[in-house]
Scaffold this active site. Structure first.
Site, PDB file in Angstrom:
ATOM      1  N   ASP A  86       0.799  -0.987   0.065  1.00 28.40           N
ATOM      2  CA  ASP A  86      -0.001   0.067  -0.037  1.00 28.40           C
ATOM      3  C   ASP A  86       0.663   1.259   0.081  1.00 28.40           C
ATOM      4  OD1 ASP A  86      -2.363   1.435   0.015  1.00 28.40           O
ATOM      5  OD2 ASP A  86      -3.284   0.224   1.781  1.00 28.40           O
TER       6      ASP A  86
ATOM      7  N   ASP B  20     -10.522   2.251  -3.197  1.00 24.52           N
ATOM      8  CA  ASP B  20     -11.102   1.088  -2.680  1.00 24.52           C
ATOM      9  C   ASP B  20     -12.476   0.913  -2.819  1.00 24.52           C
ATOM     10  OD1 ASP B  20      -8.626   0.792  -1.412  1.00 24.52           O
ATOM     11  OD2 ASP B  20      -9.493   0.918   0.702  1.00 24.52           O
TER      12      ASP B  20
END
Ligand SMILES: *[C@@H]1O[C@H](CO)[C@@H](O)[C@H](O)[C@H]1NC(C)=O
Ligand SMILES: *[C@@H]1O[C@H](CO)[C@@H](O)[C@H](O)[C@H]1NC(C)=O
Length: 265
Positions: A163, A224
């Site tokens: 990430d 997301d």
């Protein structure tokens, strides 16, 4: 599945159309990876006392491995069981290595990896190119990339989602290629999923898909997914609108990742 419901699944809807391009040379993910990822449903629930069934713990991943291997998912190709954020302890160990939260992962990550391998499954883990993960756990800044890659390899992990919270674009431009090299240097084939483009708007000129294909197996292009149809549609729309850029970027070993789809059974 036995309990009636598969809470969420990662299914990579990478483009079907492939072109001949150079891919990250680790032999992995010749077809789009399929499996299960904890984040969309289980987030950063670490309250194992009040919520033992849903908290981020080894039990959750063992349960999901049992479902994938016993209920026919593995045979369909769903082999990755992927840990997301909030698995680690807040502190590195004395040797500077990441370590799992000792209460929630008492067996350690290697034991979990072996549990997967014994069942023909693969274990994915989560790290963050930056000072902290998005959930505030220890990240992997530039000077920790080698040690973290080695730790994941020592644990026999099969995939890393890297990430990008708490880093700037300059650090990301250094860190994502460095992690690719560091994973390769461990000698263990580890699928490499880069969140980098999602932090750079997902499109050229900020994102260089030629480079991504050379260093990552998979990359998150966009935000997301959330637990709603609107969210699914916004992702589908974005991929539709930008297909001329995204389609040529994909091929064996190198895939666009629109994030999980939600499957309720
Ligand atoms: C490392 O990279 C080399 C050269 O690209 C490749 O031949 C080798 O298979 C890679 N090893 C791993 C473990 O990814
Ligand atoms: C994109 O990356 C490739 C491969 O690393 C490189 O050859 C090319 O010059 C880059 N393109 C741009 C516009 O920076």
């Amino acid at each position: 599945m036995r309990n009636g419901r598969m809470p969420s699944a990662l299914l990579v809807l990478a483009s079907v159309l492939t072109v001949t391009t150079v891919a990250l040379d680790n032999g992995l993910m010749r077809t789009p990876p399929m499996g299960w990822l904890a984040w969309e449903r289980f987030r950063c629930d670490i309250d194992c006392e009040q919520d033992p069934k849903n908290c981020i713990s080894e039990k959750l991943f063992i349960d999901m491995a049992d479902r994938l291997s016993e209920d026919g998912w593995r045979e369909l190709g769903y082999v990755y069981v992927n840990i997301d954020d909030c698995w680690s302890s807040m502190e590195r160990d004395k040797q500077g290595r990441l370590q799992p939260d000792p209460k929630r992962f008492p067996g350690g990550i290697q034991k979990l990896a072996r549990y997967m391998h014994d069942r023909g499954l693969k274990l994915g883990i989560y790290g963050d190119m930056g000072t902290h993960t998005c959930g505030g756990y220890p990240g992997t800044p530039l000077d920790k990339i080698k040690i973290d890659a080695q730790t994941f390899a020592d644990w026999e992990v099969d995939m890393l989602k890297f990430d990008g919270c708490y880093s700037n674009s300059i650090e990301q431009a250094q860190g994502y290629p460095l992690m690719s090299k560091a994973l390769n240097a461990t000698g263990r084939p580890i699928g490499y999923s880069c969140s980098w483009p999602a932090y750079q708007g997902g499109l050229p000129p900020k994102v260089n898909y030629t480079q991504l294909g050379e260093i990552c197996n998979l990359w998150r292009n966009y935000g997301d997914i959330q637990d709603s149809w609107d969210s699914v549609m916004s992702i589908v729309d974005w991929f539709f609108e930008n297909q001329d850029v995204l389609t040529p970027a994909a091929g064996p070993g190198r895939w666009n990742d629109p994030d999980m789809v939600i499957i309720i059974i």
